[in-house]
Design an enzyme around this catalytic site. Structure first.
Site, PDB file in Angstrom:
ATOM      1  N   LYS A  72      70.137  32.226 -60.136  1.00 39.63           N
ATOM      2  CA  LYS A  72      70.786  31.069 -60.767  1.00 39.63           C
ATOM      3  C   LYS A  72      70.107  30.654 -62.077  1.00 39.63           C
ATOM      4  CE  LYS A  72      73.330  28.817 -57.064  1.00 39.63           C
ATOM      5  NZ  LYS A  72      72.987  29.578 -55.832  1.00 39.63           N
ATOM      6  N   GLU A  95      76.758  18.829 -60.267  1.00 40.62           N
ATOM      7  CA  GLU A  95      76.652  18.461 -58.854  1.00 40.62           C
ATOM      8  C   GLU A  95      75.838  19.547 -58.160  1.00 40.62           C
ATOM      9  OE1 GLU A  95      79.253  20.100 -60.021  1.00 40.62           O
ATOM     10  OE2 GLU A  95      79.166  21.804 -58.652  1.00 40.62           O
ATOM     11  N   SER A 138      69.889  38.683 -54.427  1.00 43.13           N
ATOM     12  CA  SER A 138      70.104  37.551 -55.348  1.00 43.13           C
ATOM     13  C   SER A 138      69.015  36.482 -55.276  1.00 43.13           C
ATOM     14  CB  SER A 138      71.472  36.916 -55.096  1.00 43.13           C
ATOM     15  OG  SER A 138      71.627  36.533 -53.745  1.00 43.13           O
TER      16      SER A 138
HETATM   17  C1  LIG Z   1      73.880  30.164 -54.908  1.00 38.66           C
HETATM   18  C2  LIG Z   1      73.459  31.474 -54.389  1.00 38.66           C
HETATM   19  C3  LIG Z   1      74.396  32.511 -54.120  1.00 38.66           C
HETATM   20  C4  LIG Z   1      75.871  32.327 -54.223  1.00 38.66           C
HETATM   21  O1  LIG Z   1      76.388  32.113 -55.484  1.00 38.66           O
HETATM   22  P1  LIG Z   1      77.186  33.219 -56.305  1.00 38.66           P
HETATM   23  O2  LIG Z   1      77.755  32.449 -57.426  1.00 38.66           O
HETATM   24  O3  LIG Z   1      78.253  33.795 -55.400  1.00 38.66           O
HETATM   25  O4  LIG Z   1      76.221  34.250 -56.714  1.00 38.66           O
HETATM   26  C5  LIG Z   1      73.911  33.749 -53.713  1.00 38.66           C
HETATM   27  N1  LIG Z   1      72.587  33.969 -53.541  1.00 38.66           N
HETATM   28  C6  LIG Z   1      71.673  33.010 -53.772  1.00 38.66           C
HETATM   29  C7  LIG Z   1      70.243  33.320 -53.552  1.00 38.66           C
HETATM   30  C8  LIG Z   1      72.074  31.733 -54.194  1.00 38.66           C
HETATM   31  O5  LIG Z   1      71.150  30.774 -54.419  1.00 38.66           O
END
Ligand SMILES: *Cc1c(COP(=O)(O)O)cnc(C)c1O
Length: 400
Positions: free
Chosen positions: A95, A117, A384
């Site tokens: 993010k 938000e 992610s």
């Molecule tokens: C917020 C988040 C997601 C989901 O958001 P996407 O917009 O679908 O990528 C996925 N993995 C992590 C670690 C997150 O914090």
């Protein structure tokens, strides 16, 4: 579909095929168009590009490595699994990539306040971090119920100096926080900017957030090729709103030999009401200013969705994913809460990497797929984020 068209999405009105656009009142459309024009101008300038590149390198710690999960691959006895380590970024997830982009854009546009938000607080923490760094005031609206549930993130946001606004109206959760943040934004949209947390919302946000995240795939494509002299056979990522997935997928869309798989949360099962598999079971509709796939109740309201991973429980999904599904360029599959927990524990104990519950959905799919493939094939998984935030919850759930 020609290669050219994949590269050109969205069109100038923000459409990916029939999806996306600006399903908003005319006054707001004008404001969004101004943001789009400013973005298109600013992002071309060497000053902006250099500042963002520098921050990606020295602040976020990019490029994030690609790691061959050899023990996991051996255990599964099929394809080789590689992880793109977005979990190693500063703040622990992907993010920060788009939050830095949005905060810098706000600075270059001369905005005086960034508003957003947050639900579980992940977007709030990443944005508060980026705003502290860029030196621009940041106001985060969060439901009172979520504030009580997400203590560590609430504390971090306060330490980072953002203005945290508790929202007590309605159910005091994410939806009410969105309304509250939006009202504040509309008080002065000339001087404020709303920072959306995924590839969703009205044009230009799905495009902008994708562009900022596409560093993931640009790096991964080059890194994988340098390591293996070819491209991976499969790439995969979890899909909530879809930002980490678009970030990885974008660089590979024109590589016909690469199979692309997005993984949605099947929650407690696709045959229950407790999932968040928007592309798998939803239908085209309108939500939060865009046309996209939506999970709706019979009377056309967004469905209350569920996933063990709070970052994935969104009843809509990015318009580009909606279009890529229709084109058949990306396959969307699912992983349940149970498969996710299993992947979370397996990756932790076989590789010493504790993944976020969101990312564990993509790991779960790879674990299901790998045994069906040969040892000389490869699956690249976008990891992610890291799972520190989920450790207590999982330990509790599994009675550890
Ligand atoms: C917020 C988040 C997601 C989901 O958001 P996407 O917009 O679908 O990528 C996925 N993995 C992590 C670690 C997150 O914090």
């Amino acid at each position: 579909m020609s290669k050219f068209q994949y590269a050109e999405m969205p069109n100038k009105d923000g459409f990916f095929g029939e999806f996306g656009g600006q399903e908003i009142p005319p006054e707001l459309k004008q404001i969004m168009d101004e943001i789009n024009d400013a973005y298109e101008e600013i992002r071309q300038t060497p000053e902006f590009q250099e500042e963002l590149d520098q921050l990606f390198a020295d602040y976020v710690g990019r490029p994030s490595p690609i790691y061959h999960a050899k023990r996991l691959s051996d255990k599964l006895g099929g394809a080789q699994i590689y992880l793109k380590r977005e979990d190693l970024n500063h703040t622990g997830a992907h993010k920060i990539n788009h939050c830095l982009g949005e905060a810098l854009l706000a600075k270059y546009m001369g905005k005086t306040k960034v508003i957003a938000e947050t639900g579980a607080g992940q977007h709030g923490v990443a944005l508060a971090t980026a705003c502290a760094l860029v030196g621009i005031p940041c106001e985060i609206h969060m439901g009172q119920v979520d504030i009580e549930k997400e203590h560590p993130n609430v504390t971090k946001m306060k330490i980072l100096g953002c203005d945290l606004i508790p929202v007590t109206r309605g159910t005091a959760t994410l939806k009410d926080a969105v309304d509250s943040a939006f009202e504040e934004y509309l008080k002065d949209p000339v001087n404020f900017i709303y920072a959306i947390g995924s590839v969703v919302g009205p044009h230009p946000f799905p495009k902008m957030v994708r562009d900022f995240q596409s560093i993931i795939g640009n790096e991964a494509r080059e890194q994988f090729q340098a390591k293996k002299g070819k491209l991976p056979d499969f790439i995969t990522a979890c899909v909530g709103g879809g930002s980490n997935a678009m970030g990885l997928f974008t660089a590979f869309l024109n590589d016909e030999e690469v199979n692309i798989v997005g993984v949605e949360p099947a929650g407690k099962g696709l045959d229950t009401e407790q999932h968040s598999a928007t592309l798998t079971l939803g239908k085209p509709s309108v939500l939060h200013g865009m046309k996209c796939y939506v999970l709706e109740t019979e009377d056309g309201e967004p469905m209350p969705v569920h996933s063990i991973a709070s970052g994935l429980d969104y009843p809509g999904v990015g318009p580009q994913h909606s279009y890529l599904k229709e084109l058949g360029r990306v396959q969307y599959e699912t992983a349940s809460d149970e498969e996710c927990l299993n992947a979370f524990m397996t990756l932790s104990q076989v590789e010493g990497i504790i993944p976020a519950l969101e990312s564990s959905h993509a790991v779960a799919w790879a674990m299901r797929k790998a045994p069906k493939l040969s040892k000389d094939q490869a699956i690249l998984v976008n990891l992610s984020g890291r799972g520190d935030k989920d450790a207590d919850y999982v330990a509790d759930k599994l009675g550890l």
